[in-house]
Write a protein that holds these residues in place. Structure first.
Motif, PDB file in Angstrom:
ATOM      1  N   PHE A  32       1.423   4.226  -2.979  1.00  0.00           N
ATOM      2  CA  PHE A  32       1.188   5.675  -2.399  1.00  0.00           C
ATOM      3  C   PHE A  32       2.297   6.482  -2.914  1.00  0.00           C
ATOM      4  O   PHE A  32       2.034   7.389  -3.276  1.00  0.00           O
ATOM      5  CB  PHE A  32       0.702   5.944  -0.868  1.00  0.00           C
ATOM      6  CG  PHE A  32       0.513   7.167  -0.528  1.00  0.00           C
ATOM      7  CD1 PHE A  32      -0.900   7.658  -0.958  1.00  0.00           C
ATOM      8  CD2 PHE A  32       1.294   7.930  -0.003  1.00  0.00           C
ATOM      9  CE1 PHE A  32      -1.117   9.105  -0.425  1.00  0.00           C
ATOM     10  CE2 PHE A  32       1.092   9.223   0.576  1.00  0.00           C
ATOM     11  CZ  PHE A  32       0.026   9.827   0.011  1.00  0.00           C
ATOM     12  N   LEU A  85      -4.571   1.201  -5.289  1.00  0.00           N
ATOM     13  CA  LEU A  85      -4.744   1.272  -3.907  1.00  0.00           C
ATOM     14  C   LEU A  85      -5.957   0.758  -3.282  1.00  0.00           C
ATOM     15  O   LEU A  85      -6.132   0.342  -2.037  1.00  0.00           O
ATOM     16  CB  LEU A  85      -4.903   2.964  -3.516  1.00  0.00           C
ATOM     17  CG  LEU A  85      -3.430   3.497  -3.646  1.00  0.00           C
ATOM     18  CD1 LEU A  85      -3.563   5.122  -3.321  1.00  0.00           C
ATOM     19  CD2 LEU A  85      -2.672   2.887  -2.261  1.00  0.00           C
ATOM     20  N   ASP A 108      -5.785  -3.421  -4.675  1.00  0.00           N
ATOM     21  CA  ASP A 108      -4.939  -4.224  -4.151  1.00  0.00           C
ATOM     22  C   ASP A 108      -4.819  -5.412  -4.985  1.00  0.00           C
ATOM     23  O   ASP A 108      -4.521  -6.668  -4.387  1.00  0.00           O
ATOM     24  CB  ASP A 108      -5.137  -4.451  -2.635  1.00  0.00           C
ATOM     25  CG  ASP A 108      -3.887  -5.148  -1.913  1.00  0.00           C
ATOM     26  OD1 ASP A 108      -2.649  -4.680  -2.635  1.00  0.00           O
ATOM     27  OD2 ASP A 108      -3.871  -5.809  -0.983  1.00  0.00           O
ATOM     28  N   TYR A 116       0.781  -1.278   0.035  1.00  0.00           N
ATOM     29  CA  TYR A 116       0.133   0.088   0.101  1.00  0.00           C
ATOM     30  C   TYR A 116       0.831   1.149   0.041  1.00  0.00           C
ATOM     31  O   TYR A 116       0.586   2.232  -0.551  1.00  0.00           O
ATOM     32  CB  TYR A 116      -0.832   0.132   1.169  1.00  0.00           C
ATOM     33  CG  TYR A 116      -1.841   1.280   1.304  1.00  0.00           C
ATOM     34  CD1 TYR A 116      -2.863   1.508   0.727  1.00  0.00           C
ATOM     35  CD2 TYR A 116      -1.322   2.302   2.283  1.00  0.00           C
ATOM     36  CE1 TYR A 116      -3.617   2.641   0.710  1.00  0.00           C
ATOM     37  CE2 TYR A 116      -2.076   3.381   2.302  1.00  0.00           C
ATOM     38  CZ  TYR A 116      -3.243   3.457   1.623  1.00  0.00           C
ATOM     39  OH  TYR A 116      -3.956   4.784   1.810  1.00  0.00           O
TER      40      TYR A 116
END
Length: 130
Positions: free
Chosen positions: A6, A50, A53, A2
């Motif tokens: 980002f 995001l 996944d 994650y």
């Protein structure tokens, strides 16, 4: 994964902003819409990665980041040629270097996120949940 996605989004956004702010020069009199659009698609894929996944989405994110970087390099080929041939003392601009640097970091983060993700389109095997 994650945080890597980002980071890919953040560096991709930084690359896009840097390109929009410094992309016009005497060698490239206008911004290329395809470069801008490819960075925008990269950012959309990062948001999708995001939310979903999935490994495949993260790999698509990497592929779009690579396409964006290559499109940027092809569009600025006159500038790169002038730097390599050294016809005049044109310096390497910070905007050009930062756009490439941010793009490479974004691609690397997206690729690392895809590699480290254990959920792809195939179901997880029992050995993967150990």
């Amino acid at each position: 994964g994650y945080y890597l996605v980002f980071a890919a989004f953040a560096f991709g956004l930084a690359a896009l902003i840097t390109y929009l702010a410094t992309g016009v020069s005497e060698f490239t009199p206008k911004l290329d819409g395809a470069v801008t659009a490819s960075y925008a698609v990269f950012l959309v894929l990062c948001v999708a990665a995001l939310v979903l996944d999935l490994r495949i989405v993260k790999y698509l994110c990497f592929a779009m980041g690579l396409f964006s970087l290559l499109r940027f390099i092809v569009f600025d080929i006159n500038y790169i040629t002038n730097l390599l041939v050294s016809i005049d003392p044109t310096p390497v601009t910070a905007g050009f270097v930062l756009t490439i640097l941010f793009s490479v970091i974004a691609m690397g983060a997206a690729l690392a996120a895809g590699i480290l993700t254990k959920s792809g389109l195939e179901p997880l095997r029992k050995e993967d949940n150990v």
